[in-house]
Design a protein around this motif. Sequence first.
Motif, PDB file in Angstrom:
ATOM      1  N   ARG A 272       6.935  15.465  -6.910  1.00 17.24           N
ATOM      2  CA  ARG A 272       6.085  14.358  -6.477  1.00 17.24           C
ATOM      3  C   ARG A 272       6.797  13.590  -5.378  1.00 17.24           C
ATOM      4  O   ARG A 272       8.029  13.568  -5.320  1.00 17.24           O
ATOM      5  CB  ARG A 272       5.764  13.434  -7.653  1.00 17.24           C
ATOM      6  N   GLU A 273       6.028  12.980  -4.516  1.00 19.33           N
ATOM      7  CA  GLU A 273       6.613  12.196  -3.436  1.00 19.33           C
ATOM      8  C   GLU A 273       5.724  10.994  -3.170  1.00 19.33           C
ATOM      9  O   GLU A 273       4.491  11.101  -3.163  1.00 19.33           O
ATOM     10  CB  GLU A 273       6.759  13.036  -2.172  1.00 19.33           C
ATOM     11  N   LEU A 274       6.356   9.845  -2.954  1.00 20.09           N
ATOM     12  CA  LEU A 274       5.639   8.591  -2.759  1.00 20.09           C
ATOM     13  C   LEU A 274       6.248   7.832  -1.603  1.00 20.09           C
ATOM     14  O   LEU A 274       7.469   7.810  -1.432  1.00 20.09           O
ATOM     15  CB  LEU A 274       5.729   7.738  -4.035  1.00 20.09           C
ATOM     16  N   PHE A 275       5.393   7.199  -0.813  1.00 19.65           N
ATOM     17  CA  PHE A 275       5.872   6.209   0.139  1.00 19.65           C
ATOM     18  C   PHE A 275       4.977   4.992   0.027  1.00 19.65           C
ATOM     19  O   PHE A 275       3.750   5.099   0.068  1.00 19.65           O
ATOM     20  CB  PHE A 275       5.843   6.721   1.587  1.00 19.65           C
ATOM     21  N   ALA A 276       5.591   3.829  -0.124  1.00 25.55           N
ATOM     22  CA  ALA A 276       4.842   2.580  -0.214  1.00 25.55           C
ATOM     23  C   ALA A 276       5.609   1.498   0.529  1.00 25.55           C
ATOM     24  O   ALA A 276       6.845   1.534   0.595  1.00 25.55           O
ATOM     25  CB  ALA A 276       4.625   2.184  -1.675  1.00 25.55           C
ATOM     26  N   SER A 277       4.885   0.523   1.064  1.00 25.06           N
ATOM     27  CA  SER A 277       5.527  -0.541   1.819  1.00 25.06           C
ATOM     28  C   SER A 277       4.589  -1.732   1.915  1.00 25.06           C
ATOM     29  O   SER A 277       3.463  -1.705   1.400  1.00 25.06           O
ATOM     30  CB  SER A 277       5.899  -0.064   3.223  1.00 25.06           C
TER      31      SER A 277
ATOM     32  N   ASN B 247       0.853  -1.187   0.000  1.00 21.02           N
ATOM     33  CA  ASN B 247       0.000   0.000   0.000  1.00 21.02           C
ATOM     34  C   ASN B 247       0.886   1.233   0.000  1.00 21.02           C
ATOM     35  O   ASN B 247       2.026   1.189   0.463  1.00 21.02           O
ATOM     36  CB  ASN B 247      -0.964  -0.003   1.196  1.00 21.02           C
ATOM     37  N   GLY B 248       0.360   2.319  -0.546  1.00 19.24           N
ATOM     38  CA  GLY B 248       1.177   3.519  -0.636  1.00 19.24           C
ATOM     39  C   GLY B 248       0.367   4.775  -0.807  1.00 19.24           C
ATOM     40  O   GLY B 248      -0.814   4.742  -1.182  1.00 19.24           O
TER      41      GLY B 248
ATOM     42  N   GLU C 166      -0.481   1.031  10.116  1.00 22.06           N
ATOM     43  CA  GLU C 166       0.203   1.587  11.288  1.00 22.06           C
ATOM     44  C   GLU C 166       1.525   2.251  10.915  1.00 22.06           C
ATOM     45  O   GLU C 166       2.045   3.082  11.660  1.00 22.06           O
ATOM     46  CB  GLU C 166       0.454   0.496  12.342  1.00 22.06           C
ATOM     47  N   ILE C 167       2.070   1.935   9.728  1.00 16.56           N
ATOM     48  CA  ILE C 167       3.328   2.537   9.304  1.00 16.56           C
ATOM     49  C   ILE C 167       3.200   4.043   9.148  1.00 16.56           C
ATOM     50  O   ILE C 167       4.176   4.785   9.279  1.00 16.56           O
ATOM     51  CB  ILE C 167       3.830   1.891   7.981  1.00 16.56           C
ATOM     52  N   TYR C 168       1.972   4.526   8.897  1.00 13.03           N
ATOM     53  CA  TYR C 168       1.786   5.960   8.694  1.00 13.03           C
ATOM     54  C   TYR C 168       1.749   6.744   9.997  1.00 13.03           C
ATOM     55  O   TYR C 168       1.593   7.965   9.987  1.00 13.03           O
ATOM     56  CB  TYR C 168       0.524   6.201   7.868  1.00 13.03           C
ATOM     57  N   GLU C 169       1.929   6.044  11.113  1.00 10.69           N
ATOM     58  CA  GLU C 169       2.181   6.726  12.375  1.00 10.69           C
ATOM     59  C   GLU C 169       3.640   7.163  12.441  1.00 10.69           C
ATOM     60  O   GLU C 169       3.998   8.093  13.162  1.00 10.69           O
ATOM     61  CB  GLU C 169       1.852   5.795  13.548  1.00 10.69           C
TER      62      GLU C 169
ATOM     63  N   PRO D 277      11.819  -7.053   3.310  1.00 11.92           N
ATOM     64  CA  PRO D 277      11.443  -5.633   3.329  1.00 11.92           C
ATOM     65  C   PRO D 277      11.996  -4.866   4.516  1.00 11.92           C
ATOM     66  O   PRO D 277      11.392  -3.897   4.973  1.00 11.92           O
ATOM     67  CB  PRO D 277       9.918  -5.704   3.397  1.00 11.92           C
ATOM     68  N   VAL D 278      13.151  -5.273   5.024  1.00 16.86           N
ATOM     69  CA  VAL D 278      13.667  -4.672   6.245  1.00 16.86           C
ATOM     70  C   VAL D 278      13.886  -3.168   6.091  1.00 16.86           C
ATOM     71  O   VAL D 278      13.768  -2.417   7.058  1.00 16.86           O
ATOM     72  CB  VAL D 278      14.972  -5.382   6.678  1.00 16.86           C
ATOM     73  N   ASN D 279      14.188  -2.687   4.904  1.00 15.21           N
ATOM     74  CA  ASN D 279      14.376  -1.250   4.663  1.00 15.21           C
ATOM     75  C   ASN D 279      13.199  -0.658   3.890  1.00 15.21           C
ATOM     76  O   ASN D 279      13.374   0.155   2.990  1.00 15.21           O
ATOM     77  CB  ASN D 279      15.685  -1.004   3.911  1.00 15.21           C
ATOM     78  N   TYR D 280      11.999  -1.084   4.241  1.00 13.29           N
ATOM     79  CA  TYR D 280      10.756  -0.606   3.632  1.00 13.29           C
ATOM     80  C   TYR D 280      10.586  -1.054   2.190  1.00 13.29           C
ATOM     81  O   TYR D 280       9.852  -0.441   1.412  1.00 13.29           O
ATOM     82  CB  TYR D 280      10.640   0.931   3.713  1.00 13.29           C
ATOM     83  N   GLY D 281      11.246  -2.128   1.803  1.00 13.68           N
ATOM     84  CA  GLY D 281      10.955  -2.712   0.502  1.00 13.68           C
ATOM     85  C   GLY D 281       9.651  -3.497   0.586  1.00 13.68           C
ATOM     86  O   GLY D 281       8.939  -3.453   1.589  1.00 13.68           O
ATOM     87  N   PHE D 282       9.332  -4.213  -0.468  1.00 14.22           N
ATOM     88  CA  PHE D 282       8.101  -4.997  -0.491  1.00 14.22           C
ATOM     89  C   PHE D 282       8.371  -6.417  -0.007  1.00 14.22           C
ATOM     90  O   PHE D 282       9.415  -7.006  -0.292  1.00 14.22           O
ATOM     91  CB  PHE D 282       7.496  -5.026  -1.896  1.00 14.22           C
ATOM     92  N   TYR D 283       7.412  -6.964   0.700  1.00 17.27           N
ATOM     93  CA  TYR D 283       7.497  -8.312   1.245  1.00 17.27           C
ATOM     94  C   TYR D 283       7.187  -9.321   0.145  1.00 17.27           C
ATOM     95  O   TYR D 283       6.055  -9.425  -0.329  1.00 17.27           O
ATOM     96  CB  TYR D 283       6.490  -8.437   2.382  1.00 17.27           C
TER      97      TYR D 283
END
Length: 303
Positions: free
Chosen positions: A190-195, A172-173, A200-203, A286-292
């Motif tokens: 533009r800026e994107l964050f996905a994981s 999700n992102g 809860e990551i958006y806390e 995904p330890v560094n916010y990559g995809f699982y």
Amino acid sequence: MWEYVEYALEEANKYDVDFVEVRGEVQKSMLIRFMNNIVKSVESTQLVGVGITVVIGKSRGHGFTTDLSKESIRNAIIQAVNSARGFSSLAGISAEPVEYSPKDYAGFIPSRNKDPEKIELGEKIELVMRGINTIMAKSKEAMITAYYAELCGERFFLNSEGLKRYWRPMRNGIYYHVVVRKNGNIGVSRELFASSYGLEIYEKKKPEDIAKKALNGALESLEAKTLKPGKYPLVADPDFAGVLAHESFGHLTEGDYVATKASILYGRLGDQVGSEYATIIESGDPVNYGFYIPYDDEGVATI
């Protein structure tokens, strides 16, 4: 889904085949699109299917169906068998399975305390709106396009050697695209964050911070000067460095390119092919916010 996957494997083994792989998948996706502070669209889809791969001699064939009935699965098996037999005289590369010792995924598994599949639509909209409101409070003239995207589901894998895999992919992102204008100049960023974390990551990765970065980039680009053609030193951030690595090296490692000698990496196993200061590792961890991605499409653990 397991009943369909197991049925497909049992039926495929009734044919004169050397090896069988069956994949089942349930995929759910959602896309919410915003223009400024208005929700313009909400799209939600679900895809379900079973795929069969058979190996006959040195030839490989595939069949697929989205109709989870025994008749449709049998037809997909026949399609796979017929295509493997039909291409047997044309197969330039052996499709015989490579022997290996299957291992379970041993990497990091991200939390899903707020599983997107269980979160109401309104909460996802409010999440993105937090960033939009931050931009609008700082720049009333900014034009904003924003997205919330989500992909969830289940994957099932079974082969004729007894290897059995199950995992739940999830991504999700949040994305913000900002356009600002001043004295006839246009600034865009533009800026994107996905994981693969739950919401809860958006806390930690706050939508407000993602949005601010997009706005600041647009404001900075208003003042940017046009570069003269030439060679310049480059300091790349991790995201851009990742893009460079993906495009310049990642595609070269794709199996079909290597197997057909279209990649410069063909026959280079064990060789150093780049700078001694750079190491590129492909992993589903995904330890560094990559995809699982715990397993690849052949059920091989990615770490």
